[in-house]
Every structure is written in structure tokens, then in C-alpha cells.
Design a protein around this motif. Structure first.
Motif, PDB file in Angstrom:
ATOM      1  N   ASN A 187       0.811  -1.219   0.000  1.00 30.64           N
ATOM      2  CA  ASN A 187       0.000   0.000   0.000  1.00 30.64           C
ATOM      3  C   ASN A 187       0.844   1.269   0.000  1.00 30.64           C
ATOM      4  O   ASN A 187       0.556   2.239   0.699  1.00 30.64           O
ATOM      5  N   GLY A 188       1.906   1.234  -0.811  1.00 31.51           N
ATOM      6  CA  GLY A 188       2.723   2.420  -0.994  1.00 31.51           C
ATOM      7  C   GLY A 188       3.777   2.642   0.067  1.00 31.51           C
ATOM      8  O   GLY A 188       4.464   3.675   0.040  1.00 31.51           O
ATOM      9  N   GLN A 189       3.969   1.692   0.984  1.00 33.96           N
ATOM     10  CA  GLN A 189       4.933   1.891   2.068  1.00 33.96           C
ATOM     11  C   GLN A 189       6.376   1.649   1.638  1.00 33.96           C
ATOM     12  O   GLN A 189       7.304   2.220   2.215  1.00 33.96           O
ATOM     13  N   TYR A 190       6.562   0.772   0.631  1.00 33.84           N
ATOM     14  CA  TYR A 190       7.917   0.385   0.250  1.00 33.84           C
ATOM     15  C   TYR A 190       8.054   0.384  -1.270  1.00 33.84           C
ATOM     16  O   TYR A 190       7.058   0.315  -2.004  1.00 33.84           O
ATOM     17  N   LYS A 191       9.285   0.409  -1.708  1.00 35.08           N
ATOM     18  CA  LYS A 191       9.549   0.250  -3.131  1.00 35.08           C
ATOM     19  C   LYS A 191       9.369  -1.213  -3.512  1.00 35.08           C
ATOM     20  O   LYS A 191       9.900  -2.107  -2.878  1.00 35.08           O
ATOM     21  N   LYS A 192       8.600  -1.444  -4.529  1.00 30.41           N
ATOM     22  CA  LYS A 192       8.282  -2.808  -4.949  1.00 30.41           C
ATOM     23  C   LYS A 192       9.496  -3.500  -5.589  1.00 30.41           C
ATOM     24  O   LYS A 192      10.317  -2.845  -6.246  1.00 30.41           O
ATOM     25  N   LEU A 193       9.615  -4.793  -5.388  1.00 32.91           N
ATOM     26  CA  LEU A 193      10.654  -5.571  -6.064  1.00 32.91           C
ATOM     27  C   LEU A 193      10.502  -5.367  -7.573  1.00 32.91           C
ATOM     28  O   LEU A 193       9.444  -5.643  -8.140  1.00 32.91           O
ATOM     29  N   SER A 194      11.546  -4.896  -8.209  1.00 32.82           N
ATOM     30  CA  SER A 194      11.449  -4.477  -9.608  1.00 32.82           C
ATOM     31  C   SER A 194      11.496  -5.665 -10.561  1.00 32.82           C
ATOM     32  O   SER A 194      11.986  -6.743 -10.205  1.00 32.82           O
TER      33      SER A 194
END
Length: 416
Positions: A187-194
Motif C-alpha cells: 500500500n505504498g509503504q515500500y519500493k516494490k521488487l522491480s
């Protein structure tokens, strides 16, 4: 005289050893037998167990019963394979893990896998152990994700392709049963695994003959993971209804597996079936918390429609529950039926298919040569999936789980 006594003693020891090495044989007769592969049930069945395995399986009167076999009459009962849970998160302390595996066994589970939150060597050591009255344990070890400070530090946190590959290489030494990745920004807390990083994970895992499963949320990520060669989803798509392109991408991978892991349906449920195995005060709290919640119903609706579509397309579905609620698989099975699957399809997902996902070739069906892991039920779950909760007995590895002793321990806090 002394020599004669010694001789008699040796003869007695020899005779005892011969007798103790003679494997016990038991035939179970009269039950409706759900094999677990989706085929029609065998009415008035008979199956023979020897050395903790199914020696023969068929109809009563058509199975050769060895002389001297013990007989168990199951007339009026239904038998099905023990359940396999292909997505859980288990405790890290040994005593707590054993208790969890025994609770799972009490509620009819033969094996579980813990996906991605297992640190150190103990999970791999536990994988080698067969614990009385307990489900078998499998592990993905440490999962792989982008940094999530403040949430969990057990998984590998990777920010470069080199780190992603190194994480897989370290896992490969221990031979986890699956590799788990999280592709989610919480929910926008972290950078997603790319994509660059999860493609590196998948590529490196396949070089080491390891399969990768993913925690997902969005349809966009799901499609790109499929293009990257992912082996299975640990959740259904949760943000929108899946489309034709998504289905086409899955069908290009015939060994792909989908674990629905449905959310709470958001409807009030009767939990009285847990009475006697859950302390009254705890059960009351659980029942009070079970309410009608429109927001939860909406979230369930998206995932239920996606499961129904995947099921119609003939994609392999396996049961998984996430978390660690001992009886969650029974609720998940009911939710899967509510989503549109038939009870027979759900039973196959919870037995044969889940066992296949974990490469547990000994489990999943009642078939000659397989481990004798099965349930005896007081009603037919093909008529109503909630009848999987009406358990008369659970057999793991040919031995009845001592459910009474487990229940007594949990209800009184004392061992028998």
C-alpha cells in the motif's frame, strides 16, 4: 541346565524378533472413498494398509485381504486423503512449531509449507523429521523482497541483480522446497521488487532447479511475472478481474500452479464446529469477530471471480491458507466453493494438487504404494464441503492421530 536355559532364551529372542518384524496388516472396509484425483468416489470401498502404506485399494470383496489382517468397519463413513496446505507461515521456535504442526494434524492436514519467513538451519532440520501426531513440514527458507524496514528482516532484502542472484545461490545450497518472492509495495509503504530483480531471481532459481512462487497483488505484475517464467502464484490477482491475456500467459506454462489464498468473505460464520477443541473464551472472541463487512465482501468478490475464471480455464489450483490458523484450510475450502468451484474440485485442490506443488509424491491421493494419510469423516463432503469438519479420525503414515490427547492438552493446558 544352565546351557539349556541360555538356549531357550536365545530361541525366545529369535522368535520375538521374527514376530516383531512381521508387518501388521489392516483392512478398512465399507466407506465411501474419495480418491483425491477428481474421479468418482468408490462406494463400499476396501483398502489394505501395511508398513504404513496403502497395499491395495478398491471395492469391498474385490480386494485380496491377507490372512490374519485386522479389520476396521467404516460403513456409513466417507474417507478422503489428508489435506496439504501449500501456503502457511510457521513459528520459528521448535516447540511452537511442533505444536503448530500437531494442531494442523488434528484438523486433518498431512503436510504444510512455510513460505519465506524461516531463518537459520532449524527449518531445514525439521523438514527431515517425522513427529508423532504432526503434519510434515516443508520450507521455502528465507524469501526474497525489496527492503521493508520495520516490517520484517527475515527475507533477503535485495536492491541489485547481483544481490538477487546471490540470495538464490545461498538458498540453493539448502535446497528449499520453493523460492518465495514478494512483489508488493504494501500500500505504498515500500519500493516494490522491480522486474529486473525478480527476473534475476527466477532465472537464477531455474538454473538451480528451484521453482519460484510469488506474493502478488496487481494484474500488471502478475502478467510480467508470467512472462519472466514464474512457476506459481501464492495469491490470486487482487486489484481487478483477470483478462484473456492473463489466461493465455498461464496456459503457456502447463506446470503452473495457482494458490488462491482467498481473503475473508466478510460474512458472519457459525464457528460452533470448533467447540471442544478451542477454549470457550477464545471461541467466543472468534465468534464475536465474525461479522458482516461490506468492504471485505467486495475484496473477496474480485478474487472469487478470478478464481472462478481460472477454474473454468482448467488451470491447476492448489489449496493454501497463509498465516497460521490451525483450521483455516476448512474455511478456505468453503470459500473456494462459494467462489464457484465444486466440492470435488476443491477436494482435489486440497489433496492431490497441493501435494504436487510441494513435490510430495507420497501424499495427495488414496492409491496403492502411497503413504496411508487419510481422513475418516462422518458425512460426505461432496454433498457439502463443510463436512470435511466432521472428522471421525485422522490417519497419518498409517497411524491414527491421538486427537483426544491433543484436545485435552489444548483445553486443559495439561498433557495426558
Amino acid at each position: 541346565m544352565r546351557r539349556i536355559l541360555v538356549l531357550l532364551f536365545l530361541v525366545a529372542v529369535f522368535a520375538f524378533n521374527i514376530e516383531s518384524q512381521t508387518p501388521a496388516v489392516t483392512v478398512f472396509e465399507g466407506a465411501r472413498l474419495i480418491v483425491g484425483d477428481g474421479s468418482a468416489p468408490i462406494e463400499n470401498s476396501a483398502f489394505v494398509i501395511q508398513n504404513n502404506r496403502f497395499l491395495q485399494v478398491g471395492r469391498k470383496g474385490q480386494v485380496n485381504v491377507p490372512a490374519g489382517a485386522a479389520r476396521v468397519d467404516l460403513t456409513g463413513k466417507t474417507v478422503m486423503p489428508a489435506i496439504v496446505d501449500a501456503h502457511t507461515h510457521q513459528p520459528q521456535k521448535r516447540e511452537e512449531l511442533i505444536d503448530s504442526l500437531q494442531r494442523k494434524a488434528y484438523y486433518a492436514v498431512a503436510a504444510v509449507i512455510s513460505l519465506g519467513q524461516d531463518a537459520g538451519d532449524q527449518p531445514y532440520q525439521m523438514r527431515q523429521q517425522v513427529i508423532p501426531n504432526a503434519a510434515l513440514f516443508r520450507t521455502a527458507g528465507r524469501g526474497i523482497t525489496s527492503p521493508e524496514p520495520g516490517r520484517t528482516d527475515v527475507p533477503y532484502w535485495v536492491t541489485t541483480e547481483a544481490e538477487a542472484r546471490k540470495a538464490v545461490q545461498e538458498l540453493a545450497v539448502k535446497k528449499p522446497d520453493l523460492v518465495k518472492i514478494w512483489v508488493d509495495d504494501r500500500n505504498g509503504q515500500y519500493k516494490k521488487l522491480s522486474p529486473e530483480l525478480y527476473r534475476a531471481v527466477i532465472d537464477e532459481a531455474h538454473k538451480h532447479n528451484l521453482r519460484v512462487t510469488a506474493h502478488i497483488v496487481t494484474l500488471v505484475d502478475a502478467k510480467d511475472l508470467l512472462r519472466a517464467g514464474l512457476d506459481g502464484f501464492a495469491h490470486t490477482v487482487r486489484d481487478k478481474d483477470v483478462d484473456d491475456e492473463f489466461i493465455t500467459l498461464i496456459k503457456q506454462r502447463p506446470n503452473f500452479f495457482q494458490i488462491p489464498n482467498l481473503p475473508d468473505r466478510g460474512v458472519r460464520s457459525d464457528l460452533s464446529w470448533l467447540s471442544g477443541s478451542v477454549p470457550a473464551d477464545e471461541l467466543k472472541k472468534l465468534q464475536d469477530a465474525s461479522t458482516d463487512r461490506p468492504d471485505a465482501q467486495q475484496a473477496y468478490g474480485i478474487q472469487a471471480r478470478n478464481l472462478a475464471r481460472i477454474n473454468r480455464e482448467g488451470i491447476r489450483i492448489a489449496l493454501g491458507t497463509d498465516g497460521n490458523v490451525p483450521w483455516a484450510h476448512h474455511i478456505e475450502m468453503e470459500d473456494m466453493v462459494a467462489a464457484g468451484m465444486t466440492p470435488a474440485q476443491v477436494i482435489t485442490a486440497a489433496t492431490r494438487n497441493a501435494a504436487q506443488v510441494l513435490n510430495l509424491t507420497d501424499l495427495g491421493t488414496v492409491a496403492t504404494g502411497k503413504s496411508a494419510d487419510f481422513l475418516v469423516l462422518d458425512a460426505n463432503p461432496l454433498e457439502n464441503i463443510t463436512y470435511t469438519r466432521r472428522i471421525s479420525a485422522v490417519y497419518l503414515r498409517g497411524t491414527a492421530v491421538d486427537r483426544a490427547a491433543l484436545r485435552n492438552r489444548w483445553m486443559t493446558g495439561k498433557a495426558d
